[in-house]
Motif scaffolding. Structure first.
Motif, PDB file in Angstrom:
ATOM      1  N   ARG A   1       0.832  -1.212   0.000  1.00  0.00           N
ATOM      2  CA  ARG A   1       0.000   0.000   0.000  1.00  0.00           C
ATOM      3  C   ARG A   1       0.863   1.257   0.000  1.00  0.00           C
ATOM      4  O   ARG A   1       0.587   2.218  -0.717  1.00  0.00           O
ATOM      5  N   LEU A   2       1.929   1.241   0.797  1.00  0.00           N
ATOM      6  CA  LEU A   2       2.829   2.388   0.842  1.00  0.00           C
ATOM      7  C   LEU A   2       3.519   2.586  -0.504  1.00  0.00           C
ATOM      8  O   LEU A   2       3.655   3.715  -0.978  1.00  0.00           O
ATOM      9  N   THR A   3       3.919   1.503  -1.131  1.00  0.00           N
ATOM     10  CA  THR A   3       4.544   1.588  -2.457  1.00  0.00           C
ATOM     11  C   THR A   3       3.612   2.284  -3.435  1.00  0.00           C
ATOM     12  O   THR A   3       4.032   3.190  -4.168  1.00  0.00           O
ATOM     13  N   ASP A   4       2.349   1.877  -3.455  1.00  0.00           N
ATOM     14  CA  ASP A   4       1.388   2.491  -4.371  1.00  0.00           C
ATOM     15  C   ASP A   4       1.227   3.983  -4.107  1.00  0.00           C
ATOM     16  O   ASP A   4       1.155   4.786  -5.046  1.00  0.00           O
ATOM     17  N   LYS A   5       1.194   4.379  -2.847  1.00  0.00           N
ATOM     18  CA  LYS A   5       1.056   5.800  -2.494  1.00  0.00           C
ATOM     19  C   LYS A   5       2.297   6.589  -2.894  1.00  0.00           C
ATOM     20  O   LYS A   5       2.198   7.706  -3.405  1.00  0.00           O
ATOM     21  N   ILE A   6       3.468   6.001  -2.658  1.00  0.00           N
ATOM     22  CA  ILE A   6       4.710   6.709  -2.996  1.00  0.00           C
ATOM     23  C   ILE A   6       4.828   6.877  -4.507  1.00  0.00           C
ATOM     24  O   ILE A   6       5.168   7.967  -4.981  1.00  0.00           O
ATOM     25  N   VAL A   7       4.540   5.835  -5.259  1.00  0.00           N
ATOM     26  CA  VAL A   7       4.607   5.926  -6.719  1.00  0.00           C
ATOM     27  C   VAL A   7       3.600   6.969  -7.224  1.00  0.00           C
ATOM     28  O   VAL A   7       3.927   7.790  -8.102  1.00  0.00           O
ATOM     29  N   ALA A   8       2.404   6.985  -6.638  1.00  0.00           N
ATOM     30  CA  ALA A   8       1.404   7.997  -7.027  1.00  0.00           C
ATOM     31  C   ALA A   8       1.913   9.400  -6.709  1.00  0.00           C
ATOM     32  O   ALA A   8       1.731  10.326  -7.506  1.00  0.00           O
ATOM     33  N   ALA A   9       2.545   9.557  -5.557  1.00  0.00           N
ATOM     34  CA  ALA A   9       3.089  10.874  -5.184  1.00  0.00           C
ATOM     35  C   ALA A   9       4.197  11.284  -6.143  1.00  0.00           C
ATOM     36  O   ALA A   9       4.286  12.450  -6.542  1.00  0.00           O
ATOM     37  N   PHE A  10       5.064  10.351  -6.517  1.00  0.00           N
ATOM     38  CA  PHE A  10       6.121  10.652  -7.478  1.00  0.00           C
ATOM     39  C   PHE A  10       5.539  11.171  -8.782  1.00  0.00           C
ATOM     40  O   PHE A  10       6.084  12.071  -9.404  1.00  0.00           O
ATOM     41  N   ARG A  11       4.434  10.581  -9.197  1.00  0.00           N
ATOM     42  CA  ARG A  11       3.835  10.924 -10.489  1.00  0.00           C
ATOM     43  C   ARG A  11       2.985  12.176 -10.443  1.00  0.00           C
ATOM     44  O   ARG A  11       2.660  12.741 -11.485  1.00  0.00           O
ATOM     45  N   ALA A  12       2.608  12.611  -9.244  1.00  0.00           N
ATOM     46  CA  ALA A  12       1.699  13.763  -9.112  1.00  0.00           C
ATOM     47  C   ALA A  12       2.388  15.064  -9.500  1.00  0.00           C
ATOM     48  O   ALA A  12       3.565  15.223  -9.386  1.00  0.00           O
TER      49      ALA A  12
END
Length: 190
Positions: free
Chosen positions: A179-190
């Motif tokens: 779950r943290l991985t998904d959030k971090i990747v989303a933040a990177f892409r934002a």
């Protein structure tokens, strides 16, 4: 390897183990070369032949472990790299010695500018450079835009897991890293 070299390596390993055990037990402020030598079963001279001071010993031994403990893997994808980075970080940060040593060194670094500067250059800078390479690879693969704020990504990468394990001392659930991985990747892409 010669016998002398093997003996030197054995003594250095004993000192290193003793240093980390003593640091975890007493903290940096109360750590003494005498106590490390006694715990290692060597004389102080054996330590001073390797490191000229307590601080130099602390910085070199800490950086040798900290930099290699959390590497920035190249799995071929941003999500894979972030997930593996987090797994490596969790393993390193969950070690009992790390749980005792890291908060103490950070607190001591706030009081000791020279120690702080040495730790920043020998631990933080190489680790951020390695993690920066991970983000750069994702940009090169087209997984992140060219104008990605790399420094902010590095803060997102390291912060949440560190906070959970060391600041609030809460063991993650089995699916937390995913779950943290998904959030971090989303933040990177934002």
């Amino acid at each position: 390897m010669t016998v002398g070299k093997a003996l030197h390596d054995d003594v250095t390993d004993a000192i290193s183990t003793a240093f980390f055990e003593e640091l975890a037990a007493t903290g940096y402020g109360r750590l003494s070369v005498d106590a490390v030598a006694k715990r290692a079963g060597v004389g102080k001279a054996a330590i001073y032949r390797r490191w000229p001071s307590k601080q130099r010993m602390a910085v070199e031994l800490t950086s040798s472990v900290a930099v290699s403990a959390i590497d920035a893997p190249d799995t071929g994808s941003l999500r894979g790299d972030v997930r593996q980075f987090l797994a490596n970080a969790r393993a390193a940060l969950s070690h009992p010695l790390a749980l005792a040593i890291i908060p103490d060194l950070l607190a001591e670094a706030r009081r000791n500018v020279e120690l702080a500067e040495a730790l920043l250059s020998s631990v933080r800078d190489p680790r951020r450079a390695s993690s920066s390479d991970m983000v750069a690879r994702a940009i090169e693969r087209g997984e992140l835009p060219a104008d990605t704020d790399v420094e902010l990504c590095l803060d997102f990468l390291a912060g949440p897991l560190y906070w959970r394990l060391t600041a609030i001392n809460s063991e993650p659930t089995p699916d937390y890293l995913d779950r943290l991985t998904d959030k971090i990747v989303a933040a990177f892409r934002a």
